[in-house]
Write a protein that holds these residues in place. Structure first.
Motif, PDB file in Angstrom:
ATOM      1  N   PHE A   1       6.213   7.033   0.951  1.00 54.73           N
ATOM      2  CA  PHE A   1       7.652   7.202   1.147  1.00 54.73           C
ATOM      3  C   PHE A   1       8.037   8.654   0.924  1.00 54.73           C
ATOM      4  O   PHE A   1       7.368   9.373   0.196  1.00 54.73           O
ATOM      5  N   PHE A   2       9.102   9.052   1.560  1.00 51.94           N
ATOM      6  CA  PHE A   2       9.682  10.353   1.230  1.00 51.94           C
ATOM      7  C   PHE A   2      11.192  10.261   1.384  1.00 51.94           C
ATOM      8  O   PHE A   2      11.714   9.295   1.941  1.00 51.94           O
ATOM      9  N   LEU A   3      11.868  11.257   0.841  1.00 55.33           N
ATOM     10  CA  LEU A   3      13.326  11.213   0.825  1.00 55.33           C
ATOM     11  C   LEU A   3      13.928  12.317   1.667  1.00 55.33           C
ATOM     12  O   LEU A   3      13.390  13.420   1.742  1.00 55.33           O
ATOM     13  N   GLU A   4      15.042  11.986   2.289  1.00 54.89           N
ATOM     14  CA  GLU A   4      15.860  13.012   2.922  1.00 54.89           C
ATOM     15  C   GLU A   4      17.228  12.974   2.244  1.00 54.89           C
ATOM     16  O   GLU A   4      17.635  11.933   1.727  1.00 54.89           O
ATOM     17  N   TYR A   5      17.891  14.109   2.245  1.00 57.98           N
ATOM     18  CA  TYR A   5      19.230  14.189   1.674  1.00 57.98           C
ATOM     19  C   TYR A   5      20.195  14.615   2.770  1.00 57.98           C
ATOM     20  O   TYR A   5      19.911  15.535   3.534  1.00 57.98           O
ATOM     21  N   GLN A   6      21.328  13.917   2.823  1.00 59.74           N
ATOM     22  CA  GLN A   6      22.373  14.325   3.771  1.00 59.74           C
ATOM     23  C   GLN A   6      23.568  14.852   2.975  1.00 59.74           C
ATOM     24  O   GLN A   6      24.158  14.113   2.175  1.00 59.74           O
ATOM     25  N   PRO A   7      23.918  16.116   3.182  1.00 54.64           N
ATOM     26  CA  PRO A   7      25.030  16.703   2.424  1.00 54.64           C
ATOM     27  C   PRO A   7      26.366  15.987   2.671  1.00 54.64           C
ATOM     28  O   PRO A   7      26.604  15.465   3.762  1.00 54.64           O
TER      29      PRO A   7
ATOM     30  N   THR B   1       0.831  -1.209   0.000  1.00 49.06           N
ATOM     31  CA  THR B   1       0.000   0.000   0.000  1.00 49.06           C
ATOM     32  C   THR B   1       0.863   1.256   0.000  1.00 49.06           C
ATOM     33  O   THR B   1       0.501   2.262  -0.608  1.00 49.06           O
ATOM     34  N   ALA B   2       1.982   1.172   0.693  1.00 54.35           N
ATOM     35  CA  ALA B   2       2.859   2.337   0.786  1.00 54.35           C
ATOM     36  C   ALA B   2       3.321   2.789  -0.593  1.00 54.35           C
ATOM     37  O   ALA B   2       3.391   3.984  -0.875  1.00 54.35           O
ATOM     38  N   VAL B   3       3.629   1.805  -1.455  1.00 57.15           N
ATOM     39  CA  VAL B   3       4.085   2.140  -2.800  1.00 57.15           C
ATOM     40  C   VAL B   3       2.962   2.843  -3.563  1.00 57.15           C
ATOM     41  O   VAL B   3       3.166   3.898  -4.165  1.00 57.15           O
ATOM     42  N   THR B   4       1.753   2.287  -3.508  1.00 61.71           N
ATOM     43  CA  THR B   4       0.655   2.877  -4.278  1.00 61.71           C
ATOM     44  C   THR B   4       0.139   4.173  -3.647  1.00 61.71           C
ATOM     45  O   THR B   4      -0.331   5.048  -4.347  1.00 61.71           O
TER      46      THR B   4
ATOM     47  N   HIS C   1       4.440   6.155   7.842  1.00 62.67           N
ATOM     48  CA  HIS C   1       3.388   5.161   8.047  1.00 62.67           C
ATOM     49  C   HIS C   1       2.146   5.847   8.606  1.00 62.67           C
ATOM     50  O   HIS C   1       2.258   6.686   9.505  1.00 62.67           O
ATOM     51  N   PRO C   2       0.958   5.499   8.081  1.00 61.55           N
ATOM     52  CA  PRO C   2      -0.266   6.205   8.508  1.00 61.55           C
ATOM     53  C   PRO C   2      -0.524   6.144  10.015  1.00 61.55           C
ATOM     54  O   PRO C   2      -1.058   7.089  10.583  1.00 61.55           O
ATOM     55  N   THR C   3      -0.126   5.051  10.693  1.00 62.03           N
ATOM     56  CA  THR C   3      -0.381   4.996  12.138  1.00 62.03           C
ATOM     57  C   THR C   3       0.886   4.874  12.978  1.00 62.03           C
ATOM     58  O   THR C   3       0.912   5.296  14.121  1.00 62.03           O
ATOM     59  N   ARG C   4       1.951   4.322  12.392  1.00 57.84           N
ATOM     60  CA  ARG C   4       3.132   4.060  13.209  1.00 57.84           C
ATOM     61  C   ARG C   4       4.212   5.130  13.106  1.00 57.84           C
ATOM     62  O   ARG C   4       5.320   4.949  13.588  1.00 57.84           O
TER      63      ARG C   4
END
Ligand code: C2E
Ligand code: CA
Ligand code: CA
Ligand code: CA
Length: 274
Positions: free
Chosen positions: A39-45, A32-35, A64-67
């Motif tokens: 997900f989101f991204l972080e960038y570390q310089p 479900t997470a894929v659809t 995650h919607p609840t966790r």
């Protein structure tokens, strides 16, 4: 219900059941997470040890919607066993290609992308990557493929060929967590490696009484000797940074320099400095 004490066996099998249920649930939720775009991204310089920012590493997180926010360490292995890593990896790659112009505007010319062996060993991976970068007009030189040494142990021959294709096309190859796997030295000789990322165990080894200090120094000398760039990972203090600088490690990454952050946050912080 866990009945500890008089029946250890039952407790043990309950624990296994719980783990299994958790696994089945996570597997479903990952789908479900894929659809649902969870997900989101972080960038570390990533910086030169003299201070200049040069690039970033992309790190995935799952909202995650609840966790709450789940770190990659808690779902990547599962996604690998279920094969969902393919869909997740594609999503990461496409998002990174979109973000590259914004990263460049911050002086981050290269992005480190963590690849699972499943992705690397998959038929057509190279072509897919090339196609995606062309579509977004991203130069291969902008992408650093980060691989752990353990990744390469299985199906080595297949991986070697793909890595050579990638390298010939201009992608940069980094050996991640260097020093923690095995056969590392052989890989340096047989694979087209441009960069080694020194695991934080060794970056934290500064100080003459530390048992790993001679190894850390030797690793950096080796990188120098072979003409590959070295990035010290997990720099948490000024001392760690000084140690790297003193031993000619060109690049550094870690909480002391900058934590992984949303691109929009980096844009705010970097523009307020300039
Ligand atoms: P990694 O490739 O070794 O990434 C560096 C990890 O160290 C990141 O953890 C980062 O947040 C953390 N870190 C950075 N600076 C410091 C520091 O100064 N001190 C300490 N103690 N830690 C620091 P994170 O984000 O939890 O990622 C864990 C691992 O998950 C990564 O290890 C990488 O192997 C994997 N991973 C992350 N994103 C992806 C992805 O998109 N695809 C795949 N296949 N794996 C990913
Ligand atoms: Ca990495
Ligand atoms: Ca690493
Ligand atoms: Ca790691």
């Amino acid at each position: 219900a866990k009945r500890r004490g008089n029946n250890n066996y039952e407790w043990f099998s309950d624990a296994i059941n719980e783990k299994l249920e958790h696994h089945v649930m996570m597997r479903h939720e990952l789908h479900t997470a894929v659809t649902n775009d969870e997900f989101f991204l972080e960038y570390q310089p990533i910086y030169r040890t003299n201070g200049q920012v040069v690039g970033a590493e992309v790190l995935i997180r799952w909202r995650h919607p609840t966790r709450g926010i789940i770190p990659p360490g808690e779902f990547i292995t599962l996604a690998e066993t279920t094969g969902q890593i393919i869909a997740v990896g594609r999503w990461v790659l496409e998002q990174v290609c979109r973000d590259i112009p914004r990263l460049k505007a911050l002086g981050m010319e290269r992005v480190g992308l963590n690849l699972s062996p499943i992705q690397l060993n998959r038929q057509g991976f190279f072509e897919e990557l090339l196609e995606m970068t062309r579509q977004y007009k991203v130069l291969p030189e902008c992408i650093v493929i980060e691989l752990t040494e353990n990744v390469l142990v299985s199906e080595l021959s297949n991986a070697v060929q793909t890595l050579e294709e990638l390298h010939d096309a201009g992608f940069k190859i980094a050996l991640d967590d260097f020093g923690t796997g095995y056969s590392s030295l052989r890989y340096l000789q047989t694979l087209p490696i441009d960069i080694i990322k020194i695991d934080r165990t060794f970056v934290h080894a500064s100080g003459p009484s530390h048992p790993y200090e001679p190894i850390a120094r030797a690793m950096l000398a080796l990188a120098h000797e072979l003409g590959v760039d070295a990035v010290g990972e997990g720099v948490e203090t000024q001392e760690h940074l000084t140690f790297l600088r003193e031993h000619r490690c060109g690049f550094a990454q870690g909480f002391y320099l900058c934590r992984p952050k949303l691109l929009s946050v980096l844009e705010q912080e970097f523009s307020s400095i300039a």
